[in-house]
Design a protein around this motif. Structure first.
Motif, PDB file in Angstrom:
ATOM      1  N   ALA A   1      -2.471 -15.879  -1.783  1.00  0.00           N
ATOM      2  CA  ALA A   1      -2.015 -14.486  -1.844  1.00  0.00           C
ATOM      3  C   ALA A   1      -0.740 -14.354  -2.675  1.00  0.00           C
ATOM      4  O   ALA A   1      -0.378 -13.250  -3.086  1.00  0.00           O
ATOM      5  CB  ALA A   1      -1.774 -13.944  -0.440  1.00  0.00           C
TER       6      ALA A   1
ATOM      7  N   PHE B   1       2.706 -10.237  -6.350  1.00  0.00           N
ATOM      8  CA  PHE B   1       3.000 -10.129  -4.927  1.00  0.00           C
ATOM      9  C   PHE B   1       4.507 -10.171  -4.684  1.00  0.00           C
ATOM     10  O   PHE B   1       5.035  -9.450  -3.848  1.00  0.00           O
ATOM     11  CB  PHE B   1       2.298 -11.277  -4.190  1.00  0.00           C
ATOM     12  CG  PHE B   1       2.446 -11.241  -2.701  1.00  0.00           C
ATOM     13  CD1 PHE B   1       1.842 -10.254  -1.943  1.00  0.00           C
ATOM     14  CD2 PHE B   1       3.195 -12.208  -2.040  1.00  0.00           C
ATOM     15  CE1 PHE B   1       1.974 -10.225  -0.560  1.00  0.00           C
ATOM     16  CE2 PHE B   1       3.331 -12.189  -0.659  1.00  0.00           C
ATOM     17  CZ  PHE B   1       2.713 -11.192   0.070  1.00  0.00           C
TER      18      PHE B   1
ATOM     19  N   PRO C   1       5.237  -2.613  -1.783  1.00  0.00           N
ATOM     20  CA  PRO C   1       4.022  -2.515  -0.979  1.00  0.00           C
ATOM     21  C   PRO C   1       3.343  -1.157  -1.143  1.00  0.00           C
ATOM     22  O   PRO C   1       4.007  -0.146  -1.367  1.00  0.00           O
ATOM     23  CB  PRO C   1       4.532  -2.702   0.451  1.00  0.00           C
ATOM     24  CG  PRO C   1       5.969  -2.335   0.406  1.00  0.00           C
ATOM     25  CD  PRO C   1       6.451  -2.663  -0.966  1.00  0.00           C
TER      26      PRO C   1
ATOM     27  N   GLU D   1      -0.663  -2.712   2.986  1.00  0.00           N
ATOM     28  CA  GLU D   1      -2.061  -3.111   2.967  1.00  0.00           C
ATOM     29  C   GLU D   1      -2.396  -3.816   1.658  1.00  0.00           C
ATOM     30  O   GLU D   1      -3.158  -4.776   1.625  1.00  0.00           O
ATOM     31  CB  GLU D   1      -2.951  -1.881   3.150  1.00  0.00           C
ATOM     32  CG  GLU D   1      -4.314  -2.238   3.688  1.00  0.00           C
ATOM     33  CD  GLU D   1      -5.169  -0.998   3.904  1.00  0.00           C
ATOM     34  OE1 GLU D   1      -4.615   0.023   4.357  1.00  0.00           O
ATOM     35  OE2 GLU D   1      -6.365  -1.066   3.617  1.00  0.00           O
ATOM     36  N   SER D   2      -1.805  -3.289   0.572  1.00  0.00           N
ATOM     37  CA  SER D   2      -1.896  -4.023  -0.686  1.00  0.00           C
ATOM     38  C   SER D   2      -0.514  -3.961  -1.327  1.00  0.00           C
ATOM     39  O   SER D   2       0.439  -3.518  -0.706  1.00  0.00           O
ATOM     40  CB  SER D   2      -2.963  -3.404  -1.588  1.00  0.00           C
ATOM     41  OG  SER D   2      -2.708  -2.027  -1.743  1.00  0.00           O
ATOM     42  N   GLY D   3      -0.414  -4.423  -2.559  1.00  0.00           N
ATOM     43  CA  GLY D   3       0.888  -4.449  -3.196  1.00  0.00           C
ATOM     44  C   GLY D   3       1.660  -5.669  -2.782  1.00  0.00           C
ATOM     45  O   GLY D   3       1.098  -6.613  -2.230  1.00  0.00           O
TER      46      GLY D   3
ATOM     47  N   SER E   1      -2.737  -5.895   7.174  1.00  0.00           N
ATOM     48  CA  SER E   1      -3.412  -6.737   6.185  1.00  0.00           C
ATOM     49  C   SER E   1      -3.134  -8.193   6.505  1.00  0.00           C
ATOM     50  O   SER E   1      -2.000  -8.647   6.406  1.00  0.00           O
ATOM     51  CB  SER E   1      -2.924  -6.413   4.771  1.00  0.00           C
ATOM     52  OG  SER E   1      -3.206  -7.507   3.916  1.00  0.00           O
TER      53      SER E   1
ATOM     54  N   GLU F   1      -4.258 -10.730   4.886  1.00  0.00           N
ATOM     55  CA  GLU F   1      -4.040 -11.480   3.651  1.00  0.00           C
ATOM     56  C   GLU F   1      -2.564 -11.434   3.256  1.00  0.00           C
ATOM     57  O   GLU F   1      -1.947 -12.458   2.977  1.00  0.00           O
ATOM     58  CB  GLU F   1      -4.913 -10.877   2.538  1.00  0.00           C
ATOM     59  CG  GLU F   1      -5.053 -11.799   1.343  1.00  0.00           C
ATOM     60  CD  GLU F   1      -5.521 -11.041   0.115  1.00  0.00           C
ATOM     61  OE1 GLU F   1      -6.134  -9.964   0.272  1.00  0.00           O
ATOM     62  OE2 GLU F   1      -5.267 -11.533  -0.995  1.00  0.00           O
ATOM     63  N   ASN F   2      -1.984 -10.214   3.286  1.00  0.00           N
ATOM     64  CA  ASN F   2      -0.575 -10.097   2.942  1.00  0.00           C
ATOM     65  C   ASN F   2       0.324 -10.720   4.005  1.00  0.00           C
ATOM     66  O   ASN F   2       1.410 -11.210   3.710  1.00  0.00           O
ATOM     67  CB  ASN F   2      -0.191  -8.633   2.735  1.00  0.00           C
ATOM     68  CG  ASN F   2      -0.597  -8.148   1.358  1.00  0.00           C
ATOM     69  OD1 ASN F   2      -1.087  -8.943   0.547  1.00  0.00           O
ATOM     70  ND2 ASN F   2      -0.415  -6.869   1.086  1.00  0.00           N
TER      71      ASN F   2
END
Lengths: 269, 292
Positions: free
Chosen positions: A30, A35, A40, A45-47, A233, A235-236
């Motif tokens: 990730a 990143f 964010p 959630e993403s960013g 998230s 993943e993050n």
């Protein structure tokens, strides 16, 4: 019986390898430049985590600037000026107490004292001050040991040349103890940079990029907590956790190198 | 010359101030926690607060007894797992391990101590909660899961303080025992370990303090239900978790009740610290029924 002892040692190493390995294997994919450098999006959630990195740097800087002089000053006083008396015992007990107060109690104190009573509002500055209090006992204890480890002959040499006590401390003892003091400061700040509970009600948990230290923000550990518990998230969350694990690994390597060099210097003299 | 003396005087006083700073801070912390927490004792009653079984801020029920039990259960169970492992590991490091393996173990323990508690909590949430759910049933959010995470978190404290205690046992003891023909294991069991017991107890109590005070790692895996657990697979709520979970939106009496929770926590930690100090400074070495 030998086997049991070996097993206990090996289990300890395996526990560490499993935790670090798991976080890094899941988290490293990730991590990329985007990143680390992007803000964010959708509550993370993403960013990326750029504002969190900046927030962490701000609170750690404030904590270091406030706690280092206080901790080293206290260490100098105890090592060079004070004898063994009731006040010194009280000071030591004070440091131990400060070290064992739960972080969430520091958090409540930060909220009621810095944020509300002193009117600082939710800010990274207030968070840094809370973390300074938490880092203080570590810095003090490690600095005291390293100042006491400076050989007596250094002081005697300086005093014999006509230097005053303070000149001796400032120009001879402190420079000789610098690697140890640095280690203490790094260890204290390592505690500060990993802390989330103590600042969760103090820094305001804002997602935007903090411009000054008086803005609210969200340091890395707090971000990980929010991402994981609110299920925003995974993943993050793994990425953020991996960034923190790498930081801690770097800190451990640096402090160990410093300590080794210091011991060589003091013994191989 | 007199300006020099003045400087020396000012420096000493200044340094003294930095030295008593932590005491001043502790007094301010106590003052503020009690100032905000005291109203709950007045309004709800100290005994009702501490021994009340119900925590329901929406119904004005503020009893923290389930959480005191929760904190103690999690701490007790984690000590049960951590103490044997860490004492074995400390003895291993101090007496048995070859130098090369010690060189691996020491940084390992330092790193374990340095990993942020949120990362431990996250690992527990992702790995241990599903593991407990599959292996033992239930939701996985349980006293057991929280205790496993705490076990890992207090290992470094107990290992490093016990190891120091074992290492500070005078060399003569060991040499005398070996010279009398005792084996290495007999020497460890009958001489070195008994001599180090006060330090080991200090280590255990310090670990206990860390377990009682741990917040976020526990929140993330314990389930946080305010109940007296019937089994180790039941969810529990710790005192620390109660504060962290509800402070974000608490107002009025509820706000005071959370500071009251902090007072209970603070007193528990102080009691532990005083006990730890007692053992730390009262290092009487007892071997074979006699004092050394």
């Amino acid at each position: 019986m030998q086997t049991v002892f070996w097993a206990s040692g090996i289990i300890t190493v395996i526990i560490l390898l499993v935790i670090i390995g798991y976080i890094l294997i899941k988290g490293l994919p990730a991590i990329n430049l985007e990143f680390l450098l992007a803000e964010p999006i959708d509550s993370g959630e993403s960013g990326g985590i750029a504002p969190m990195i900046v927030s962490s740097i701000y609170v750690t800087l404030v904590a270091g600037i406030v706690a280092a002089p206080l901790g080293v000053g206290a260490a100098v006083y105890l090592a060079e000026y004070a004898g063994e008396n009731k006040v010194v015992k009280l000071i030591r007990f004070g440091a131990e107490t400060l070290a064992s107060i739960p972080s969430i109690v520091f958090g409540l104190f930060g909220l009621s004292f810095f944020v509300i009573f002193l009117g600082m509002g939710w800010s990274l500055f207030a968070g840094g001050l809370v973390l300074a209090l938490m880092a203080l006992p570590t810095i003090f204890q490690v600095a005291e040991v390293s100042i006491e480890a400076v050989p007596r002959s250094y002081r005697e040499g300086s005093l014999a040349l006509g230097a005053t006590k303070w000149e001796t401390i400032y120009r001879v003892v402190l420079p000789a103890a610098i690697p140890g003091i640095t280690t203490g400061v790094i260890l204290g700040l390592a505690r500060a940079i990993s802390e989330a509970a103590a600042i969760m009600f103090v820094v305001g948990s804002a997602l935007s990029m903090p411009i000054s230290i008086f803005d609210p923000g969200r340091p890395l550990p707090l971000h990980l907590y929010v991402l994981a518990t609110e299920g925003i998230s995974m993943e993050n969350a793994f990425g953020t956790a991996a960034v923190m694990v790498i930081l801690i690994l770097i800190i451990t390597v640096v402090t160990n190198t410093l300590v080794e060099r210091y011991q060589k210097k003091m013994m191989g003299r | 010359m007199s300006s020099n003396k003045l400087e020396e005087y000012l420096v000493e006083k200044g340094l003294f101030l930095t030295a008593i700073f932590s005491i001043i801070i502790i007094l301010i912390i106590i003052a503020f926690i009690f100032r905000e927490g005291f109203p709950i004792f007045q309004e709800y009653g100290v005994l009702n607060f501490i021994f009340g079984m119900n925590w329901a801020p929406s119904d004005e029920q503020y009893g923290v007894f389930t959480m005191i039990v929760g904190s103690l259960c999690i701490t007790g169970l984690s000590l049960l797992m951590a103490v044997p492992l860490s004492i074995l590991c400390a003895i291993f490091m101090a007496e048995i391990a070859p130098k090369t393996f010690r060189k691996i173990l020491k940084p390992t323990i330092e790193t374990l101590a340095g990993i942020p508690s949120v990362v431990y909590g996250f690992f527990g949430l992702i790995v241990l909660v599903p593991l407990v759910r599959v292996q033992f049933g239930g939701t996985g959010f349980s006293m057991l899961t929280a205790s496993i995470i705490l076990t890992i978190m207090i290992l470094p404290t107990i290992i490093s303080v016990s190891e120091d205690a074992l290492r500070s046992v005078p060399h003569e003891y060991k040499e005398a025992s070996l010279a009398l023909g005792a084996t290495q294991w007999q020497t460890i069991k009958n001489v070195i370990f008994p001599a180090a017991i006060p330090g080991v107890i200090t280590a255990i109590i310090l670990g206990m303090g860390r377990a009682v005070g741990e917040t976020l790692a526990v929140i993330m895996v314990a389930g946080n239900v305010t109940q007296i657990p019937n089994s180790i697979l039941d969810p529990v709520r710790a005192l620390t978790s109660n504060i962290a979970l509800e402070m974000g939106y608490a107002t009025g009496v509820h706000y005071n009740a959370l500071f009251g929770t902090a007072i209970v926590l603070f007193i528990m930690i102080m009691v532990l610290l005083v006990i730890a100090n007692y053992f730390h400074y009262k290092k009487k070495v007892v071997i074979g029924g006699g004092y050394l």
